[in-house]
Design an enzyme around this catalytic site. Structure first.
Site, PDB file in Angstrom:
ATOM      1  N   HIS A  87      -3.792  -6.034   1.736  1.00 42.39           N
ATOM      2  CA  HIS A  87      -3.685  -6.285   3.178  1.00 42.39           C
ATOM      3  C   HIS A  87      -4.263  -7.666   3.435  1.00 42.39           C
ATOM      4  O   HIS A  87      -4.407  -8.470   2.515  1.00 42.39           O
ATOM      5  CB  HIS A  87      -4.484  -5.227   3.953  1.00 42.39           C
ATOM      6  N   CYS A 143       0.817  -1.214   0.000  1.00 39.71           N
ATOM      7  CA  CYS A 143       0.000   0.000   0.000  1.00 39.71           C
ATOM      8  C   CYS A 143       0.857   1.274   0.000  1.00 39.71           C
ATOM      9  O   CYS A 143       1.521   1.549  -0.998  1.00 39.71           O
ATOM     10  CB  CYS A 143      -0.979  -0.058   1.173  1.00 39.71           C
ATOM     11  N   ARG A 145     -12.546   5.320  -3.474  1.00 39.29           N
ATOM     12  CA  ARG A 145     -11.615   4.437  -2.787  1.00 39.29           C
ATOM     13  C   ARG A 145     -12.025   2.987  -3.039  1.00 39.29           C
ATOM     14  O   ARG A 145     -13.207   2.658  -2.977  1.00 39.29           O
ATOM     15  CB  ARG A 145     -11.688   4.756  -1.284  1.00 39.29           C
TER      16      ARG A 145
END
Lengths: 475, 254
Positions: free
Chosen positions: B198, B97, B131
């Site tokens: 993640h 990220c 997002r």
């Protein structure tokens, strides 16, 4: 206002109907009332005595304590104890709960919702418990949450009760020193405990919050730690430091606060009074919540009677702690034929860290059940369980561990990576069966600890109501 | 035989520590230690020294914007040349990220403002208003050519585009990947692996954990080094359950 009357009538009717259907109805009535009259909160809050509690952790427990304490003084308390803490839940409480006219409102308020409704509520006292990372995808950055709370407080004239050991919370006091009251751990006790009882160490430290001074971008130094980023901090650059608290917890970790009747003291430095205490809701983190509640009740009764710094008011606040019980799903211990069932909601890393520490330190642990779900209210992302330092506690957890919830396999792997062995496991529909087996196996006097995320707790609780005849949570 | 060793450099653990990414360090530690390798984890942060020769696997996660602003100077300027050299020399890196974005050339904000990044990899990122937040599934080609299904979770507003000589890390099966358009996820350059995933990524995906450990061990002990086999049934069971949840799981109404 006719609009307000219609809004109230509609909300109360919906609530009555939903209650007849066996639903909690803690948010929908408020939602309807807000739709009909967007100013319903300020209209209903006007002239009322309100204490608000916000912060990422400990809201429900602290609000519950304050409610129990004030009730024990003979004052009628109205609260949103079911945990519906958004605008809709607060509106439901203000509209639907019938009072006597001289009631006291104790409201836990979500951090973001607080910024929006603080001005409308016009509270007399605002408590900010702490700020830890909490579903960042929903709430955004911690410094942003801090700013939201500060902006809400700025629009009130309330006395503000702030955690002195939390750098983010303590900084909310900047510019409103005349109406701030700080609480926290006694700095001398904290240092002595750090020296005498060094904390467990894992493979790598847990992911910390608020490590750097946001103004100077310099790492905070600590004279002493309590847990997480809470402690006696200072910025070596600008000099901002953990303020001296008016209300302080004097404690010794020689015995564990995880056990019943843990003994400690609370000091009010303004009146120079120290009171011996026995902990009613166990856990180190609940020493903070207790101190916050005593601070709020003392400051509120002082304002009510116009007697600031009166030692008797502080003493009676401390004494009223005897009437405190745990809130729904927050260390609530349920007796089942001489065995104990303790449910401990976990929704973010520090909450899980505290829960695991608590269980590792407890002397009645028989088994542990962890339930991980990923509905919207739990957070869709389960990555957060890896932010928690399981490794340092794994050895001291009960040997009988079970997992459930939608993402039980993620939790199983997390425990196994920490070196713990997991026995029973299965998705939500197995949860009640697994729990029943754990209770059957539990020795007399032992405790089955259950750590669910939010929706896992609600579904487990519904099962327990059916199986064990527990009362519904909104009652 | 002398005991083998492995040093993991955990970059900025006090600042880049979002979304459980430290689980990747725990996974590397565990799967190396269970093979009898003597593992050390070094915390590398602002003001600490970075020993390029002694660091076998470097890990960079993502942080909150305010915290990335605090460490960025240290990475881009103080440690910048060392990190770029390590990457060029084939040291093993895993970057997630924010850590991924920072290795690129620049990050362009919504406002049009461009933030300078490390420039170790020929890639760049542009912020977008929407997002990407969801469970993800990828396909990853292992060193032996076989394919593995990888499960993760993405949460990013940056759109990353790869330049010449940078290969994507994985193929997107479910999710948005680097930019929501080209069907690829992450970036690979030499032994540097970057991704938005993640989850934590490594615990449920031991194929990647083992590849990173093996490559790092080959760097230290020569290309003849073979990673001893290690049971991964626990990890595979967790992966299978996660894939099943992603396929069939529903928002539960309570």
């Amino acid at each position: 206002m006719i609009k307000t009357s219609i809004a109230c009538l509609a909300a109360r009717t919906v609530r009555a109907a939903l209650r007849m259907m066996g639903k909690g109805a803690t948010t929908l009535p408020g939602k309807i009332a807000l739709k009909i009259d967007p100013d319903i909160i300020s209209r209903k809050a006007e002239g009322k005595n309100i204490i608000t509690v916000t912060g990422t952790n400990g809201k429900t427990t602290t609000a519950h304590m304050i409610s129990d304490m004030i009730s024990s003084m003979g004052i009628n308390v109205i609260n949103n104890i079911s945990g519906a803490n958004l605008q809709t839940g607060v509106a439901t409480t203000l509209v639907c709960e019938k009072g006597r006219g001289d009631d006291m409102y104790v409201l836990e308020v979500d951090e973001a919702a607080f910024a929006k409704i603080a001005e409308s509520l016009g509270p007399k006292v605002c408590v900010v418990t702490n700020l830890f990372r909490d579903q960042l995808d929903r709430y955004g950055e911690l410094t942003h949450t801090r700013d939201l709370i500060a902006s809400g407080i700025a629009k009130t004239g309330a006395k503000v009760i702030l955690n002195a050991d939390d750098s983010l919370v303590a900084s909310i006091g900047d510019g409103i020193e005349d109406r701030c009251v700080f609480f926290g751990m006694d700095k001398v006790s904290m240092k002595e405990n750090n020296e005498k009882y060094p904390p467990r160490k894992g493979v790598i430290p847990a992911s910390p919050d608020a490590v750097f001074c946001p103004v100077c971008k310099v790492r905070y130094e600590y004279r002493a730690h309590s847990f997480g980023h809470l402690g006696d901090f200072y910025c070596p650059s600008c000099g901002f430091k953990s303020p001296d608290s008016r209300f302080e917890v004097i404690y010794d970790l020689g015995t564990s606060p995880s056990n019943d009747d843990y003994e400690y003291k609370i000091r009010d430095s303004l009146s120079g009074t120290t009171v011996d205490m026995k902990q009613k809701v166990p856990g180190t983190h609940n020493l903070y919540n207790t101190c916050a509640a005593i601070s709020a009740v003392t400051v509120f009764t002082e304002a009510l009677k116009g007697r600031e710094g009166d030692a008797d008011l502080f003493r009676s606040s401390c004494a009223s702690q005897d009437h405190v019980s745990a809130a729904f799903g927050r260390m609530e211990k349920i007796d089942i034929d001489g065995k104990k069932l303790c449910i401990f909601l976990v929704k973010n890393p520090i909450g899980l860290d505290r829960a695991l520490t608590f269980i590792a330190d407890s002397n009645d642990k028989a088994s542990l059940m962890m339930l991980l779900s990923s509905n919207f209210a739990d957070g869709k992302d389960v990555s957060w369980i890896w932010d928690v330092d399981f490794e340092s506690k794994a050895e001291d957890l009960p040997s009988n561990i079970a997992v459930s919830g939608q993402r039980y396999a993620d939790m199983k792997l997390r425990l196994e990576y920490a070196g713990a062995k997991v026995g029973r496991s299965g998705p939500n529909d197995k949860a009640i069966d697994i729990l029943r087996e754990l209770i059957d196996e539990c020795p007399q006097g032992g405790c089955v600890y259950v750590l669910p995320t939010y929706t896992a707790m609600l579904s487990l609780r519904a099962g327990l109501v059916r199986e064990l005849g527990l009362k519904e949570f909104w009652k | 035989m002398e005991k083998t060793k492995l040093v993991i450099g955990h970059f900025y653990p006090d600042l880049l520590n979002l979304y459980g990414d430290r689980g990747n360090v725990l996974a590397l530690y565990r799967r190396a230690a269970l093979r009898g390798i003597d593992v050390t984890i070094e915390q590398i942060t602002i003001g600490t020294k970075l020993d390029a020769d002694e660091t076998d696997i470097s890990f960079l996660g993502g942080g909150q914007d305010s915290e990335q602003n605090i460490m960025k100077d240290d990475l881009v300027h103080d440690k910048g040349q060392t990190v770029r050299d390590m990457i060029e020399n084939g040291k093993v890196f895993l970057c997630i990220c924010g850590g991924y974005q920072m290795l690129g050339k620049y990050y362009k904000e919504h406002t049009g403002e461009t933030l300078e990044c490390l420039g170790a990899l020929d890639l760049y990122t542009e912020a977008d208003k929407v997002r990407f937040i969801n469970d993800t599934v990828y396909e990853f080609e292992k060193d032996d050519g076989s394919k593995a299904t990888i499960v993760g979770f993405e949460n990013h507003s940056g759109r990353t585009y790869l330049g010449e000589g940078i290969k994507p890390f994985m193929k997107v099966i479910k999710g948005h990947g680097n930019n929501g358009t080209d069907g690829w996820e992450g970036a690979v350059y030499k032994n540097t692996f970057c991704t938005y995933s993640h989850g934590s990524l490594l615990p449920k995906n031991p194929e990647i954990t083992d590849m990173l450990i093996e490559r790092a061990m080959k760097n230290r002990y020569g290309s003849d080094y073979v990673l001893p086999p290690l049971d991964d049934s626990g990890e595979q069971a967790a992966k299978k359950a996660a894939l099943d949840y992603i396929k069939n799981g529903k928002e539960q109404m309570i």
